[in-house]
Design an enzyme around this catalytic site. Structure first.
Site, mmCIF file in Angstrom:
data_model
loop_
_atom_site.group_PDB
_atom_site.id
_atom_site.type_symbol
_atom_site.label_atom_id
_atom_site.label_comp_id
_atom_site.label_asym_id
_atom_site.label_seq_id
_atom_site.Cartn_x
_atom_site.Cartn_y
_atom_site.Cartn_z
ATOM 1 N N HIS A 108 11.955 18.237 -47.109
ATOM 2 C CA HIS A 108 12.011 17.781 -45.718
ATOM 3 C C HIS A 108 13.094 16.720 -45.558
ATOM 4 O O HIS A 108 13.877 16.751 -44.604
ATOM 5 C CB HIS A 108 10.680 17.142 -45.280
ATOM 6 C CG HIS A 108 9.528 18.062 -45.185
ATOM 7 N ND1 HIS A 108 8.325 17.811 -45.813
ATOM 8 C CD2 HIS A 108 9.349 19.237 -44.520
ATOM 9 C CE1 HIS A 108 7.465 18.767 -45.537
ATOM 10 N NE2 HIS A 108 8.069 19.660 -44.759
ATOM 11 N N LYS B 237 -5.285 23.408 -38.936
ATOM 12 C CA LYS B 237 -5.081 22.938 -40.307
ATOM 13 C C LYS B 237 -5.997 21.755 -40.591
ATOM 14 O O LYS B 237 -6.358 21.010 -39.680
ATOM 15 C CB LYS B 237 -3.622 22.495 -40.512
ATOM 16 C CG LYS B 237 -2.624 23.620 -40.527
ATOM 17 C CD LYS B 237 -1.249 23.094 -40.883
ATOM 18 C CE LYS B 237 -0.235 24.226 -40.994
ATOM 19 N NZ LYS B 237 1.078 23.736 -41.403
ATOM 20 N N ARG C 179 13.215 27.261 -46.991
ATOM 21 C CA ARG C 179 13.244 27.104 -48.445
ATOM 22 C C ARG C 179 13.702 28.384 -49.121
ATOM 23 O O ARG C 179 14.428 28.365 -50.084
ATOM 24 C CB ARG C 179 11.845 26.755 -48.976
ATOM 25 C CG ARG C 179 11.370 25.392 -48.582
ATOM 26 C CD ARG C 179 9.943 25.227 -48.998
ATOM 27 N NE ARG C 179 9.156 26.250 -48.300
ATOM 28 C CZ ARG C 179 7.856 26.231 -48.167
ATOM 29 N NH1 ARG C 179 7.157 25.274 -48.710
ATOM 30 N NH2 ARG C 179 7.225 27.163 -47.509
ATOM 31 N N SER D 206 4.551 21.044 -49.070
ATOM 32 C CA SER D 206 3.524 20.007 -48.977
ATOM 33 C C SER D 206 2.234 20.477 -49.643
ATOM 34 O O SER D 206 1.555 19.698 -50.314
ATOM 35 C CB SER D 206 3.262 19.652 -47.508
ATOM 36 O OG SER D 206 4.399 19.076 -46.928
#
Length: 168
Positions: free
Chosen positions: A17, A41, A90, A128
């Site tokens: 990030h 979440k 990514r 994460s």
């Protein structure tokens, strides 16, 4: 002024990030790192904790602000006068979902562009979720997150263990 919003859960912020934020900060006059409040979440850190961590980690960047929002990213971006939404990638596996979101956002807000920034290769495996799992089981995340984040993760898991919410 060229303003971009970089939305995400940032639970927690990773070096991947941070790489995207640094590069976005060089492209835009102002980058708003926006913590999204996602009811679907179960985050480790609360929204205020994530905002606090982000503000501390991003303090050296004069043109990076931290905020939080609930709802559609395009609505938040429009509120802030942003011309772009920054999304980090990514791997190729991230692209399909991000592409669909970008098309949806373009339909909802034609004047706001989505900018994709690939994270550097050395950060492409970091998420994460992976960071939290490594920490949960006692692994080292030193090369995956900023030092403050590592400290806060250790503290958070210590609190959860003491409360009996996670096993030792």
């Amino acid at each position: 002024m060229r303003i971009a919003v970089y939305p995400g859960s940032f639970d927690p912020i990773t070096n991947g990030h941070l790489d995207v934020i640094e590069r976005a900060a060089s492209l835009f006059d102002e980058v708003i790192v926006a913590v999204s409040c996602n009811a679907h979440k179960r985050p480790l850190f609360t929204v205020p904790e994530r905002v606090e961590i982000l503000k501390a980690v991003l303090q050296p960047y004069y043109n990076v602000l931290v905020d939080s929002f609930y709802g559609l990213t395009v609505n938040f971006a429009r509120e802030k006068g942003a011309q772009a939404i920054v999304r980090g990638l990514r791997a190729i596996s991230d692209f399909e979902n991000e592409f669909m979101m970008a098309l949806t956002n373009k339909k909802l807000a034609p004047g706001i562009e989505t900018i994709f920034l690939m994270t550097r290769a050395e950060f492409s495996f970091i998420s994460s979720t992976a960071v939290k799992e490594v920490m949960l089981f006692g692994g080292c995340v030193r090369d995956m997150v900023p030092p403050l984040v590592e400290e806060r993760l250790k503290e958070k898991y210590r609190q959860l263990r003491n409360a009996g919410e996670v096993k030792s």
